[in-house]
Design a protein around this motif. Structure first.
Motif, mmCIF file in Angstrom:
data_model
loop_
_atom_site.group_PDB
_atom_site.id
_atom_site.type_symbol
_atom_site.label_atom_id
_atom_site.label_comp_id
_atom_site.label_asym_id
_atom_site.label_seq_id
_atom_site.Cartn_x
_atom_site.Cartn_y
_atom_site.Cartn_z
ATOM 1 N N GLU A 185 0.825 -1.204 0.000
ATOM 2 C CA GLU A 185 0.000 0.000 0.000
ATOM 3 C C GLU A 185 0.861 1.256 0.000
ATOM 4 O OE1 GLU A 185 -3.125 0.307 2.783
ATOM 5 O OE2 GLU A 185 -4.046 -1.608 2.261
ATOM 6 N N GLU A 186 1.989 1.198 0.705
ATOM 7 C CA GLU A 186 2.883 2.349 0.714
ATOM 8 C C GLU A 186 3.510 2.573 -0.662
ATOM 9 O OE1 GLU A 186 5.733 1.881 3.780
ATOM 10 O OE2 GLU A 186 4.278 1.936 5.410
ATOM 11 N N ARG A 187 3.814 1.489 -1.366
ATOM 12 C CA ARG A 187 4.436 1.601 -2.678
ATOM 13 C C ARG A 187 3.427 2.015 -3.745
ATOM 14 N NH1 ARG A 187 7.192 -3.796 -4.171
ATOM 15 N NH2 ARG A 187 7.711 -2.575 -6.036
ATOM 16 N N PHE A 188 2.180 1.535 -3.601
ATOM 17 C CA PHE A 188 1.150 1.806 -4.608
ATOM 18 C C PHE A 188 -0.099 2.365 -3.927
ATOM 19 C CE2 PHE A 188 3.642 -1.941 -5.939
ATOM 20 C CZ PHE A 188 4.266 -1.418 -7.068
ATOM 21 N N PRO A 189 0.001 3.561 -3.369
ATOM 22 C CA PRO A 189 -1.133 4.105 -2.606
ATOM 23 C C PRO A 189 -2.388 4.313 -3.440
ATOM 24 C CG PRO A 189 0.537 5.799 -2.993
ATOM 25 C CD PRO A 189 1.142 4.495 -3.408
ATOM 26 N N ARG A 190 -2.218 4.691 -4.714
ATOM 27 C CA ARG A 190 -3.395 4.929 -5.555
ATOM 28 C C ARG A 190 -4.167 3.638 -5.792
ATOM 29 N NH1 ARG A 190 -3.421 8.257 -11.322
ATOM 30 N NH2 ARG A 190 -5.680 8.124 -11.688
ATOM 31 N N ALA A 191 -3.456 2.562 -6.063
ATOM 32 C CA ALA A 191 -4.103 1.267 -6.275
ATOM 33 C C ALA A 191 -4.793 0.799 -5.000
ATOM 34 C CB ALA A 191 -3.080 0.238 -6.732
ATOM 35 N N ALA A 192 -4.119 0.986 -3.862
ATOM 36 C CA ALA A 192 -4.702 0.575 -2.587
ATOM 37 C C ALA A 192 -5.965 1.369 -2.290
ATOM 38 C CB ALA A 192 -3.687 0.749 -1.464
ATOM 39 N N ALA A 193 -5.932 2.671 -2.554
ATOM 40 C CA ALA A 193 -7.098 3.515 -2.311
ATOM 41 C C ALA A 193 -8.253 3.118 -3.224
ATOM 42 C CB ALA A 193 -6.732 4.982 -2.526
ATOM 43 N N ALA A 194 -7.938 2.769 -4.462
ATOM 44 C CA ALA A 194 -8.982 2.353 -5.406
ATOM 45 C C ALA A 194 -9.633 1.048 -4.955
ATOM 46 C CB ALA A 194 -8.390 2.198 -6.802
ATOM 47 N N ARG A 195 -8.828 0.103 -4.508
ATOM 48 C CA ARG A 195 -9.393 -1.170 -4.048
ATOM 49 C C ARG A 195 -10.241 -0.981 -2.798
ATOM 50 N NH1 ARG A 195 -4.495 -3.318 -6.187
ATOM 51 N NH2 ARG A 195 -3.362 -2.912 -4.249
ATOM 52 N N ARG A 196 -9.804 -0.082 -1.902
ATOM 53 C CA ARG A 196 -10.614 0.182 -0.710
ATOM 54 C C ARG A 196 -11.948 0.816 -1.091
ATOM 55 N NH1 ARG A 196 -5.551 1.785 1.544
ATOM 56 N NH2 ARG A 196 -6.035 3.973 1.106
ATOM 57 N N ALA A 197 -11.920 1.735 -2.057
ATOM 58 C CA ALA A 197 -13.165 2.367 -2.505
ATOM 59 C C ALA A 197 -14.089 1.343 -3.154
ATOM 60 C CB ALA A 197 -12.846 3.498 -3.479
ATOM 61 N N LEU A 198 -13.521 0.464 -3.963
ATOM 62 C CA LEU A 198 -14.317 -0.583 -4.593
ATOM 63 C C LEU A 198 -14.910 -1.522 -3.545
ATOM 64 C CD1 LEU A 198 -12.078 -1.508 -7.654
ATOM 65 C CD2 LEU A 198 -14.427 -0.648 -7.766
ATOM 66 N N LEU A 199 -14.109 -1.887 -2.568
ATOM 67 C CA LEU A 199 -14.583 -2.785 -1.521
ATOM 68 C C LEU A 199 -15.729 -2.161 -0.732
ATOM 69 C CD1 LEU A 199 -14.304 -5.374 0.168
ATOM 70 C CD2 LEU A 199 -12.573 -4.183 1.544
ATOM 71 N N GLU A 200 -15.559 -0.910 -0.354
ATOM 72 C CA GLU A 200 -16.603 -0.220 0.404
ATOM 73 C C GLU A 200 -17.916 -0.182 -0.367
ATOM 74 O OE1 GLU A 200 -17.404 4.160 2.493
ATOM 75 O OE2 GLU A 200 -15.442 3.671 1.663
ATOM 76 N N ALA A 201 -17.808 0.027 -1.667
ATOM 77 C CA ALA A 201 -19.009 0.060 -2.496
ATOM 78 C C ALA A 201 -19.578 -1.333 -2.749
ATOM 79 C CB ALA A 201 -18.690 0.736 -3.835
ATOM 80 N N ALA A 202 -18.716 -2.330 -2.775
ATOM 81 C CA ALA A 202 -19.147 -3.689 -3.125
ATOM 82 C C ALA A 202 -19.827 -4.418 -1.986
ATOM 83 C CB ALA A 202 -17.943 -4.502 -3.612
ATOM 84 N N ILE A 203 -19.425 -4.173 -0.744
ATOM 85 C CA ILE A 203 -19.951 -4.941 0.389
ATOM 86 C C ILE A 203 -21.479 -4.893 0.468
ATOM 87 C CG2 ILE A 203 -20.054 -5.025 2.915
ATOM 88 C CD1 ILE A 203 -17.042 -4.501 2.940
ATOM 89 N N PRO A 204 -22.115 -3.714 0.410
ATOM 90 C CA PRO A 204 -23.593 -3.708 0.462
ATOM 91 C C PRO A 204 -24.229 -4.421 -0.734
ATOM 92 C CG PRO A 204 -22.701 -1.519 0.909
ATOM 93 C CD PRO A 204 -21.577 -2.344 0.385
ATOM 94 N N GLU A 205 -23.615 -4.286 -1.912
ATOM 95 C CA GLU A 205 -24.136 -4.957 -3.101
ATOM 96 C C GLU A 205 -24.004 -6.472 -2.980
ATOM 97 O OE1 GLU A 205 -25.524 -3.395 -5.829
ATOM 98 O OE2 GLU A 205 -25.357 -1.519 -4.698
#
Length: 235
Positions: free
Chosen positions: A17-37
């Motif tokens: 996550e430290e090396r690729f913060p943008r990718a990590a942030a994108a996956r967290r955003a996707l996860l947050e949106a995906a859980i309710p779905e």
């Protein structure tokens, strides 16, 4: 089969996550949106696509950040749960007895799914499908490793693997009970976990007694080898 030796070190997801913060942030955003779905639709490509729309990511970005599809999101979720559980376990300060340490740590890890049980049930089912078995096994091992490290385990010999293999079985079976129990106090889960831990402790006692009893006996494996192949060259 346990992970290779190089995987014995602490999980490197934080470093990633430290090396690729943008990718990590994108996956967290996707996860947050995906859980309710996923709680209603399951963990599938349609859920991932819908999560991308909610998170404001294009199909190309979804493919870039989650080349493994929803399995990448499930790994992100599992790793986040491991990290949160470890922080809580270390902050609380575990009990003195080893069985109490393990029991409390397992419950803390399970509690990371509170409020998201339906999505967790679907996630567990998805990870049991043939194409996800390897990923599921690795994540289960990582969770067990996290728990042992959080309560202070420093083993480096064969115990390193046996502890994590045994706890993987305990955690997986307890998770199934936890997800199926609707009482927020989880009495059935706690009773089941207590029984499983008791069984494990009995096995460890038998192993310790066996090692003590046989410590003065000759190495039967080496003896059998000599009987089969001969004594070998003598100096």
């Amino acid at each position: 089969m346990p992970p290779p030796a190089e995987d014995r070190s602490e999980d490197s997801s934080g470093a990633q996550e430290e090396r690729f913060p943008r990718a990590a942030a994108a996956r967290r955003a996707l996860l947050e949106a995906a859980i309710p779905e996923a709680a209603f639709e399951g963990w599938n490509e349609a859920t991932l696509a819908r999560a991308g729309e909610i998170a404001g990511l294009s199909p190309g970005e979804i493919e870039l950040y989650c080349p493994g599809g929803v399995l990448d999101l499930l790994e992100t979720w599992s790793r986040q749960g491991d990290a949160a559980a470890r922080a809580q376990i270390e902050a609380e300060g575990p009990p003195n007895r080893i069985r109490d340490k393990v029991t409390r740590a397992v419950m803390i890890r399970l509690e990371q799914y509170e409020g998201e049980e339906d999505a967790a049930v679907r996630a567990r089912a998805r990870l049991l499908l043939p194409d996800a078995l390897d990923r599921g096994a690795r994540l289960l091992w990582a969770t067990s490793d996290t728990i042992w490290r959080a309560i202070g385990d420093t083993s480096t010999d064969g115990n390193f693997y046996s502890k994590r293999a045994i706890l993987s079985g305990v955690y997986a079976s307890t998770l199934a009970i936890w997800l199926d129990e609707h009482d927020p106090e989880k009495p059935k889960t706690r009773a089941f976990l207590d029984r499983r831990i008791s069984n494990v402790m009995q096995i460890e006692k038998v192993k310790a007694q066996w090692r003590k009893t046989t410590s003065g006996l000759p190495d039967l494996t080496a003896l059998a080898a000599r009987l089969r192949y001969g004594p070998g060259r003598r100096s």
